[in-house]
Design a protein around this motif. Sequence first.
Motif, mmCIF file in Angstrom:
data_model
loop_
_atom_site.group_PDB
_atom_site.id
_atom_site.type_symbol
_atom_site.label_atom_id
_atom_site.label_comp_id
_atom_site.label_asym_id
_atom_site.label_seq_id
_atom_site.Cartn_x
_atom_site.Cartn_y
_atom_site.Cartn_z
ATOM 1 N N UNK A 76 0.008 9.357 -1.338
ATOM 2 C CA UNK A 76 -1.039 10.538 -1.858
ATOM 3 C C UNK A 76 -2.023 10.050 -2.426
ATOM 4 N N UNK A 77 -2.226 8.745 -3.162
ATOM 5 C CA UNK A 77 -3.277 8.382 -3.682
ATOM 6 C C UNK A 77 -4.296 7.771 -2.607
ATOM 7 N N UNK A 78 -3.717 7.456 -1.404
ATOM 8 C CA UNK A 78 -4.582 6.745 -0.483
ATOM 9 C C UNK A 78 -5.441 7.608 0.277
ATOM 10 N N UNK A 114 6.688 -4.713 -5.055
ATOM 11 C CA UNK A 114 6.457 -5.482 -3.856
ATOM 12 C C UNK A 114 4.988 -5.512 -3.157
ATOM 13 N N UNK A 115 4.360 -4.217 -3.684
ATOM 14 C CA UNK A 115 2.853 -4.133 -3.210
ATOM 15 C C UNK A 115 1.891 -4.883 -4.027
ATOM 16 N N UNK A 129 -10.624 -3.741 -1.023
ATOM 17 C CA UNK A 129 -9.885 -4.091 -2.132
ATOM 18 C C UNK A 129 -9.124 -2.860 -2.570
ATOM 19 N N UNK A 130 -10.018 -1.694 -2.596
ATOM 20 C CA UNK A 130 -9.473 -0.352 -3.119
ATOM 21 C C UNK A 130 -8.245 0.265 -2.379
ATOM 22 N N UNK A 131 -8.255 0.054 -1.296
ATOM 23 C CA UNK A 131 -7.030 0.760 -0.529
ATOM 24 C C UNK A 131 -5.775 0.131 -0.800
ATOM 25 N N UNK A 179 -0.521 0.605 -3.591
ATOM 26 C CA UNK A 179 0.358 0.134 -4.551
ATOM 27 C C UNK A 179 0.673 0.890 -5.796
ATOM 28 N N UNK A 180 -0.465 1.570 -6.103
ATOM 29 C CA UNK A 180 -0.401 2.125 -7.393
ATOM 30 C C UNK A 180 0.205 3.564 -7.364
#
Length: 303
Positions: A116-118, A2-3, A104-106, A111-112
Amino acid sequence: MENILLIFICLLLGVALQRVKAFPTQGYKAFNQFIIYISLPALALYYIPKIALNSSLFYPLAVAWIGFLFSYLFFSILGKRLGWPRRLTGCLIIVAGLGNTSFVGFPIIQALYGEEGLKSAIIVDQPGSFVVMATLGIITATVYSGSKPDIREISFKIISFPPFVAFVLAALFNIMQLDFPNIFQLVFQKLGNTVTPIALVSVGLQLKIDFKSKHWRLLSLGLFFKLFLTPLLFFILYRIVFGATGIPIDVSIMEAAMAPMITGAILASNFGLKPKLSSMMIGIGIPVSFLSLLFWHWMLSVA
């Protein structure tokens, strides 16, 4: 899933709004200001106090600084050999050397790789991309446009930029091992969640492609450098030379592969460094980057 769907829907909504006469032509500027003054500071205040300080933070922190230096060396040497005008060289150094690590990056990193990645993406962006843009970017733009850098003006822009102010405050909380009361954390989290839809609608509103432009060859070179050579450098450096793995490493490489930074293109344009080429780097670079990011995500998953 969905992201990912949200990313494309918001981007397409922004493109569609360009054709709505009732929508302000410069409406994206209000969206950008909301992100800069509210969404990005809220993200910093929510996530940074929770980040565990360790040596792995060096990898995302170094992305923007190494990436800009790589761009400077590549295009300044190439520009001299090919006899480019200084304004063209300066344009490519700045626009290809700065990544769209927040707008665009955030959304893509979230989503991926989830929250934790954020956390790593915020490190890439705030003490990285923005500070590089506000220091090395402004100095480069000034030098290649023929002006003199104003150290006082550069310093003021850095210390008064809302996301940077929030970053410093949040970093102090982290160092002191403190965090905000739960009720404030919930507010920061909800405000920070607005980055994805608002940023991508804003990007969609700004996407314009000029098929008659004479800049396609230079555009192709700039995007090849930004979308493939820069992430390849970090893939070799981080994964092969240092042998590092994990989410911070993957996020660092993915952020290095992002399309050119909108603010960087605006900076180049404001200094008269090939404004049309700068705009095309954004207009073409963002949609093309969705395809190149799929490639790099696949590379990281199989390597």
